[in-house]
Design a protein around this motif. Structure first.
Motif, short mmCIF file in Angstrom:
data_model
loop_
_atom_site.label_atom_id
_atom_site.label_comp_id
_atom_site.label_asym_id
_atom_site.label_seq_id
_atom_site.Cartn_x
_atom_site.Cartn_y
_atom_site.Cartn_z
N GLU A 111 11.49 -0.50 -22.14
CA GLU A 111 11.31 0.04 -23.64
C GLU A 111 10.49 -1.13 -24.06
OE1 GLU A 111 14.99 1.59 -25.04
OE2 GLU A 111 15.50 0.96 -23.07
N HIS A 112 9.37 -2.11 -23.74
CA HIS A 112 8.52 -2.71 -24.28
C HIS A 112 8.19 -2.41 -25.52
CE1 HIS A 112 6.03 -6.38 -24.48
NE2 HIS A 112 5.06 -5.76 -24.49
N ALA A 113 6.92 -1.22 -25.23
CA ALA A 113 6.14 -0.58 -26.42
C ALA A 113 7.31 -0.14 -27.85
CB ALA A 113 5.43 0.85 -25.95
N VAL A 114 8.45 0.41 -27.58
CA VAL A 114 9.20 0.95 -28.86
C VAL A 114 9.47 -0.11 -29.36
CG1 VAL A 114 11.44 1.85 -29.19
CG2 VAL A 114 10.55 3.29 -27.42
N SER A 115 9.99 -0.94 -28.69
CA SER A 115 10.21 -2.41 -29.30
C SER A 115 9.08 -3.37 -30.14
CB SER A 115 10.79 -3.71 -28.43
OG SER A 115 11.04 -4.58 -29.05
N CYS A 116 8.14 -3.07 -29.83
CA CYS A 116 6.70 -3.90 -30.93
C CYS A 116 6.39 -2.63 -31.77
CB CYS A 116 5.67 -3.29 -29.99
SG CYS A 116 5.19 -4.67 -28.24
N LEU A 117 6.55 -1.42 -31.87
CA LEU A 117 6.83 -0.03 -33.23
C LEU A 117 7.72 -0.91 -33.85
CD1 LEU A 117 6.06 2.92 -31.13
CD2 LEU A 117 4.58 1.43 -32.04
N THR A 118 9.17 -0.72 -33.48
CA THR A 118 10.58 -1.47 -34.04
C THR A 118 9.89 -2.77 -35.02
OG1 THR A 118 11.97 -0.90 -32.89
CG2 THR A 118 12.77 -1.93 -34.18
N ALA A 119 9.12 -3.93 -34.46
CA ALA A 119 9.12 -5.43 -35.42
C ALA A 119 7.79 -5.39 -35.89
CB ALA A 119 8.56 -6.49 -33.95
N ALA A 120 6.68 -4.01 -36.14
CA ALA A 120 5.81 -3.53 -36.84
C ALA A 120 6.64 -3.34 -37.53
CB ALA A 120 4.73 -3.09 -36.41
N SER A 121 6.91 -2.39 -37.75
CA SER A 121 8.25 -1.78 -39.08
C SER A 121 9.20 -2.62 -39.82
CB SER A 121 9.09 -0.99 -38.66
OG SER A 121 9.11 0.17 -39.56
N VAL A 122 10.15 -3.64 -38.75
CA VAL A 122 10.90 -4.40 -39.53
C VAL A 122 10.05 -5.59 -40.57
CG1 VAL A 122 12.46 -5.99 -38.98
CG2 VAL A 122 12.34 -4.16 -38.24
N ALA A 123 8.62 -5.98 -39.95
CA ALA A 123 7.56 -7.58 -40.00
C ALA A 123 7.09 -6.63 -41.96
CB ALA A 123 6.75 -7.48 -39.31
N SER A 124 7.00 -5.86 -41.67
CA SER A 124 6.06 -4.67 -42.59
C SER A 124 7.22 -4.57 -43.76
CB SER A 124 5.79 -3.50 -42.32
OG SER A 124 4.68 -3.46 -41.72
N ALA A 125 8.56 -4.20 -43.65
CA ALA A 125 9.45 -4.29 -44.71
C ALA A 125 9.96 -4.60 -45.55
CB ALA A 125 10.28 -3.13 -44.15
N ILE A 126 10.59 -5.81 -44.63
CA ILE A 126 11.42 -6.98 -45.12
C ILE A 126 10.72 -8.14 -46.63
CG2 ILE A 126 9.90 -9.13 -43.93
CD1 ILE A 126 12.69 -9.55 -42.33
N ASP A 127 12.00 -8.19 -47.02
CA ASP A 127 11.52 -8.91 -48.30
C ASP A 127 11.31 -10.95 -47.76
OD1 ASP A 127 11.61 -10.49 -50.79
OD2 ASP A 127 14.33 -10.06 -51.31
N GLN A 128 9.90 -10.28 -47.99
CA GLN A 128 9.25 -12.26 -47.12
C GLN A 128 9.22 -13.33 -49.19
OE1 GLN A 128 5.51 -11.98 -45.20
NE2 GLN A 128 5.01 -9.93 -45.58
N GLU A 129 10.17 -12.25 -50.02
CA GLU A 129 10.41 -13.82 -51.37
C GLU A 129 11.55 -13.96 -50.95
OE1 GLU A 129 10.23 -11.90 -55.04
OE2 GLU A 129 8.19 -12.05 -55.08
N LYS A 130 12.32 -14.00 -49.59
CA LYS A 130 14.12 -14.15 -49.44
C LYS A 130 13.52 -14.71 -48.19
CE LYS A 130 18.37 -12.43 -49.42
NZ LYS A 130 19.27 -10.75 -49.39
N TYR A 131 13.22 -13.54 -46.97
CA TYR A 131 12.92 -14.73 -45.69
C TYR A 131 11.73 -14.47 -45.34
CZ TYR A 131 16.91 -11.82 -45.67
OH TYR A 131 18.35 -11.01 -46.28
N GLU A 132 11.67 -15.61 -45.11
CA GLU A 132 10.37 -16.66 -44.04
C GLU A 132 10.85 -16.05 -42.11
OE1 GLU A 132 8.08 -21.10 -42.05
OE2 GLU A 132 10.36 -21.19 -43.22
N VAL A 133 8.86 -15.15 -41.60
CA VAL A 133 9.56 -14.29 -40.57
C VAL A 133 8.85 -15.41 -39.69
CG1 VAL A 133 8.87 -12.72 -39.42
CG2 VAL A 133 9.92 -12.25 -41.93
#
Length: 368
Positions: free
Chosen positions: A17-39
């Motif tokens: 399920e490697h590829a599914v995890s990569c898609l998930t990471a891209a989605s979360v990284a795009s949506a996370i509040d970067q003013e609140k969190y350092e990723v």
């Protein structure tokens, strides 16, 4: 401005399920509040190497036609170090460690073995890192469909007839294993026991096709589970989210598959095509919806889950609910079922990410 909390997004992994995890990471990284969190991005290659990813590299992971994304081997090493206050992540360049920094919380966006099965959760526990999602035992039991069904059945949750074929039994006496399946009514579904994303599944109507289906499932997991098919049952899904007031259930969704074999498989889930309709919320009588929600929370609590889970059911013609499985780290792209369920329940995607991270930060690692 207050100091941002440092979140390690861990993704990829040495599973199918490697590829599914990569898609998930891209989605979360795009949506996370970067003013609140350092990723801090930590990719795990298919070979198991941990490598550093910057934010832009994570968000660029995408499906290109039918080509799936992957974590490459050319990135610098990521190194996890135990510290007095928890743990640190560093980048190894040649023989030196650079970009050393404390981690406030880990968000393991991993699916399948070595990510959703209690293994990486144990690593986080040993290093004192708060993390999103269920602990070691709940993750391990939720991942293994055999033990999941045994535990739920003992708690009074209907799970449907099934037969498990361990690799040692298959190697010792194939005929005895095949005969054990005669206790089920065909068609049956042959699955990897500890797999996900609907990989390795075969619908079998003729007993003569069982050996081939079992060997196909064993490519993903040597331990195989065979489940009796429920003819004309409706497929329902419900999300559970832990809150300060206890676990809360989302609206209920229904999946209607139009593929030739009626199987909600990997291609149907993730590759382009018109093979499935998803109703969010499902058209159900109110009492059935409430039963699904209550049973989802019961499943969550019975396994000792934390953070999040998606619980899948079959609804028979007699309005009987059968629990198919639980996912302790369900697909988590913005268009995945779990975020869709919560969006329809009034919790948008960035808010869902924030809720899960804050819930994890407030929960100490170790026995609890």
């Amino acid at each position: 401005m207050t100091e941002r909390q440092r979140v390690a997004l861990v993704f990829g992994g040495a599973s199918s399920e490697h590829a599914v995890s990569c898609l998930t990471a891209a989605s979360v990284a795009s949506a996370i509040d970067q003013e609140k969190y350092e990723v801090v991005g930590v990719g795990i290659t298919p070979s198991g190497r941990w490598v550093r990813f910057d934010h832009d590299a994570m968000t660029s992971l995408a499906l290109d036609g039918k080509n799936l994304p992957a974590v490459g081997e050319d990135a610098p090493d990521a190194v996890l170090l135990k510290s007095s206050g928890g743990a640190q992540i560093a980048t190894r360049a040649d023989r030196a460690l650079d970009e050393l920094g404390e981690i406030d919380v880990a968000f393991a966006l991993l699916h399948g073995p070595f990510g959703e099965d209690g293994t990486i959760q144990g690593l986080f526990e040993m290093n004192g890192i708060p993390y999103v999602g269920s602990g070691v035992l709940a993750s391990a039991v939720g991942m293994d469909k055999n033990y999941m069904k045994l535990v739920l059945s003992a708690a009074g949750v209907s799970v449907g007839p099934f037969v498990t074929i361990p690799p040692r039994e298959w190697a010792k006496d194939r005929n005895a294993c095949l005969e054990s399946v005669n206790a089920l009514t065909f068609p049956v579904f042959v699955k990897p026991c500890r797999g996900g994303s609907s990989l390795g599944i075969t619908k079998v109507a003729d007993p003569a096709d069982l050996p081939k289906a079992i060997e196909f499932a064993q490519k993903y997991d040597p331990k195989v589970i065979i489940e009796q098919g429920l003819v004309d049952a409706r497929e329902l899904e419900c999300g559970v989210l832990e809150t300060p007031d206890g676990p809360r259930a989302s609206v209920v969704a229904e999946i209607r598959v139009h593929s030739n074999d009626g199987v909600y498989d990997f291609a149907t889930k993730y590759l382009p095509g018109d093979q499935v309709d998803i109703d969010v919320p499902a058209e159900l009588p109110q009492d059935v919806t409430e039963r699904v929600q209550a049973l989802s929370i019961k499943v969550f609590d019975t396994l000792g889950c934390e953070g999040l889970a998606r619980v899948d059911f079959f609804l028979t013609g007699e309005n009987h609910l059968v629990c198919n499985e639980i996912n302790t780290m369900p697909g988590f792209t913005a268009t995945s079922m779990y975020p869709q369920l919560w969006s329809a329940s009034g919790v948008n995607y960035p808010e869902l990410i924030d809720t899960l991270i804050q819930q994890a930060i407030g929960r100490r690692p170790g026995l609890r």
